[in-house]
Design a protein around this motif. Structure first.
Motif: not given
Length: 863
Positions: A243, A311-316
């Protein structure tokens, strides 16, 4: 620069010098230079030998050998003898008083800084070199303590103006009574030439290191990067890094290199199970007694699964979490300091303090989310990691980073010279490691109290046998190379001198470790992928830089004073710049100076940015997530992540050398450097703090934190120090641009100095560009893109003919030139464009970023 193509092991015999008389003479207790006394009251046991009589052959490349001997009349070696053998010998080299000097001394085990004075008694403990002003002959002389046999040396203060030399082996089993060449002295009429010549002579004599001109710095020296340290400290983990890099990319500032700092390794404490990772570490200090128990990454990196972040569901990732953890860890640190202070003051019942500390630690554990066991299939206890799937761990993580962030050229990781702060845990790996108690040299008693030193002494070092140094580094680095790591930041380098008793002393132990490190660097990281840090002592530079070509020249960037001075958020920043500027005087002979990272949202971020813009090294930050000033970064970095870098390394100007720009209440730090087509001088108000010899620490001098006035002149630029700049120094007139005041005017070599007043923690950058005549009537000088601090660094090429100026510019933004006449037309990449010209000679136009051309624009003015 590539090394000369001489045979690898050639030995060259002495050539006769063009001068037969040495400038130095030792007679009747006086060391004179060109007949003027430099040192007096020299004991009769001290000797002087000309360079050519000591260094009659060398395995150095022939050009260096010839260069050193052509100048041998300007230098020589000091030695001494005593009646008894010892592992540590101290001797006076003579006395001087009333003579200005500048020096570098170790204020901590790891870090060095500048000091000035007027007598041998003003010299600080563990001084690395002393440069003396000799105005009688309009010259400068340097005294450099060096290595002889199994002994290294440093300069210390003596009584009544005497300067002492201390030679020590670091082992009571290694003794000597006499030295022929334990220090080198040299003289020159130019202080910068002096350092070049002196260290060339030492290099030819010792043949244990290479000069920077013989080596190639790592490619990241021209780029922008991000280091994880101040963003996460020891809490660094894959999601946070991902991030963090993404924030830069989203801000249009993609880093070209990433340094994963301390916190990625498999470390634990001696009381833990052999292969269990230490948990919930946050700040530097908590990990300093921990040791490596595996040579690969720790659990939080090992369990990363390939594709997790793509992916779009990567951990926040919660950007507040590191700051919350750091804040709580600071609470614990403050509580522990309070307990220690109470204990020192005689308090016997510390239960209240202990209860508070335990409660705070419990709160920290809860913030982490509890413990956590080993992940499934992690191959517990494996040290080779050959059984690990390519779709897990550091390899998968670095692959994903590169796949998503295309400009990310280099990924480095941190490690200590001994592996971890506490070394390698015995029995945990295939390496032979032994817990070695630490013993500090008496010379270090005069240095600043340091948490790292306290902790290392407390925990001792798990030292890998030096006979296994090759295997040790290759085992770590070959693994890292296979999993996508392209280099290492090697820290805590000078712990070796603490543990040299059983290994033939500090010189022999250092040679073994540096040889292993150099071999691994060549094999695994293309010979250049290493940043050295916590290494600012002559042992390292004289013994460890045969292959290493880049290193830190300042101590750590501190965003605030760790000891609680509220002004430290300001005055520590100026101290950092003084470290970097003056250390580059000698370190720049060995390595590419690295001015270290900073945080772009710091209160003094612009102050740091101004110095990094012209330092001549890489630009990198340690921003926390969500803590970026992209407008500031865009004044330092091109959109492609490269930087407008100067072609030399920044050095203090001549009129600053023997002054104290930290707390003399009058001196502005000025540093000079060159771009391809001009010179640059940076003026910085660093006043407000510095070394206190009595308290043996760096502290604030608040009465000095105030506006200062000074001046800048074209003569501040040492044009002759770079072949490419020599011709620019002969210009009859210069266009001068001030980056902060946005002023443009002309000056000549015989013009009055340019006056300036700077507020505390502020700066000004002066670009000096030679005026050229185009035809009969036009005077012209390109300044560059003024939306960047180092405008001149944006100019990549320049050609003039009778009626045309062609400038190759990298970047986008506001291009500025001086032109005495209004052009007829202007073009950018062949297309005619508009421009603005005013009677005072300001000529400007706007340049967009041309991605397809690598950001390069061809600007043409027709007159």
């Amino acid at each position: 620069m590539a090394p000369p193509s001489d045979p690898v092991n050639s030995t060259f015999s002495v050539l006769k010098s063009s001068k037969t008389d040495n400038y130095f003479e030792l007679r009747d207790g006086k060391l004179s230079v060109r007949d003027f006394p430099l040192l007096t009251e020299i004991p009769s046991n001290v000797t002087f030998k000309p360079f050519s009589s000591v260094c009659q052959s060398s395995e150095a490349p022939l050009p260096l050998f010839q260069r050193a001997h052509s100048l041998s009349f300007k230098g020589g070696f000091l030695g001494f003898s005593q009646n008894s053998s010892a592992d540590r010998l101290t001797n006076s080299l003579g006395k001087f008083t009333g003579r200005d000097f500048v020096s570098i001394f170790r204020f901590k085990t790891w870090w060095s800084t500048q000091w000035v004075g007027k007598s041998g008694s003003d010299v600080q403990m563990e001084t690395q070199w002393v440069m003396l002003d000799v105005p009688e002959i309009k010259s400068y002389a340097v005294v450099i303590p060096i290595v002889e046999g199994k002994f290294r040396s440093a300069l210390h203060p003596g009584k009544d103006g005497h300067m002492l030399i201390c030679a020590e082996s670091g082992s009571t089993q290694v003794k000597a009574s006499s030295f022929d060449a334990i220090a080198y002295v040299h003289v020159s009429d130019n202080p910068y030439t002096l350092m070049k010549e002196a260290y060339t002579a030492v290099r030819v004599h010792l043949n244990t290191f290479k000069l920077i001109e013989e080596k190639t710095p790592p490619p990241l020296v021209n780029k922008f990067g991000w280091c994880t340290w101040d963003a996460f400290y020891l809490t660094v983990e894959p999601a946070g890094i991902w991030h963090g890099v993404k924030e830069f990319a989203d801000g249009g500032m993609s880093p070209r290199f990433l340094i994963i700092d301390d916190g990625w390794q498999s470390i634990n404490l001696d009381e833990q199970d052999l292969h269990e990772d230490a948990k919930n570490l946050v700040l530097g200090g908590t990990q300093m007694t921990a040791r490596l128990h595996r040579l690969d990454e720790c659990e939080k990196f090992r369990k990363y699964k390939g594709g997790l972040m793509l992916g779009p569901d990567r951990p926040s990732f919660d950007p507040k979490k590191p700051k919350m953890l750091i804040s709580k860890a600071i609470e614990i640190e403050v509580a522990e300091k309070s307990r220690d202070k109470a204990a020192q003051s005689g308090v016997t019942d510390l239960s209240q303090f202990d209860a508070q500390i335990e409660e705070l630690k419990k709160e920290l554990d809860e913030m982490f989310g509890g413990g956590g066991g080993e992940e499934k299939g992690s191959s517990k206890g494996c040290t080779s990691c050959s059984c690990k799937s390519d779709n897990f761990g550091m390899k998968a993580f670095t692959r994903d980073l590169r796949e998503n962030f295309k400009g990310l050229d280099d990924i480095y990781v941190w490690h200590a010279l001994a592996g971890a702060w506490g070394g390698v845990r015995p029995g945990a790996t295939h390496l032979k490691s032994k817990i070695q108690p630490c013993k500090l040299s008496p010379g270090l008693d005069g240095t600043m109290t340091d948490l790292a030193v306290v902790k290392i002494i407390e925990g001792s070092i798990g030292l890998v046998d030096p006979e296994q140094a090759d295997d040790f580094y290759d085992s770590m680095h070959s693994y890292l190379s296979k999993v996508g790591i392209t280099g290492v930041k090697v820290d805590v380098i000078h712990m070796l001198e603490y543990v040299s008793e059983e290994y033939g002393g500090r010189v022999e132990l250092a040679k073994a470790y540096y040889k292993g490190l150099s071999k691994s660097l060549t094999k695994n990281f293309k010979g250049t992928g290493l940043i050295s840090s916590m290494q600012q002592c002559n042992d390292f530079f004289l013994l460890g830089t045969e292959q290493i070509s880049m290193g830190r020249v300042g101590d750590d960037f501190w965003f605030q004073d760790p000891n609680g001075d509220p002004m430290g958020v300001y005055w520590l920043q100026g101290v950092h710049m003084i470290h970097c500027a003056y250390n580059s005087m000698w370190m720049g002979q060995f390595i590419q100076p690295d001015w270290d990272m900073f945080q772009s949202d710091h209160l003094c971020a612009k102050f740091h940015a101004g110095s990094r813009a012209i330092c001549g090294g890489p630009v990198y930050v340690s921003d926390s997530l969500g803590g970026h000033d992209f407008d500031l970064l865009r004044k330092l970095v091109f959109p492609d992540g490269t930087i407008p870098k100067c072609i030399h390394f920044a050095l203090p100007t001549r009129d600053c050398l023997f002054k104290n720009p930290l707390f003399d209440n009058k001196t502005i730090l000025k540093i000079w450097n060159f771009n391809k087509y001009g010179g640059v001088v940076g003026a910085f108000n660093c006043q407000g703090a510095g070394w206190d010899p009595k308290e043996q620490r760096i502290k604030g001098y608040s009465h000095c934190y105030k506006p200062l006035s000074g001046s800048v002149h074209a003569s501040d630029l040492e044009w002759d120090q770079k072949k490419e700049a020599n011709e620019m120094g002969k210009a009859e007139e210069y266009a001068v641009y001030l980056s902060e005041e946005e002023k443009l005017f002309l000056t000549k070599p015989d013009s009055d100095p340019i006056s300036i007043t700077l507020q505390p923690s502020t700066f000004e950058i002066f670009s000096f560009v030679p005026i050229k005549k185009i035809g009969e009537a036009v005077k012209f000088a390109p300044i560059g893109l003024t939306n960047l601090f180092n405008a001149g660094g944006t100019i990549q090429g320049l050609v003039y003919d009778e009626s045309v100026a062609k400038i190759e510019v990298k970047g986008d933004g506001n291009f500025l030139a001086y032109s005495s006449v209004k052009p007829k037309k202007s073009y950018v990449n062949g297309a005619e464009v508009g421009f603005k010209w005013s009677e005072n000679g300001k000529l400007g136009l706007n340049i967009p970023w041309y991605e397809e051309c690598g950001g390069i624009s061809n600007v043409t003015f027709v007159f």
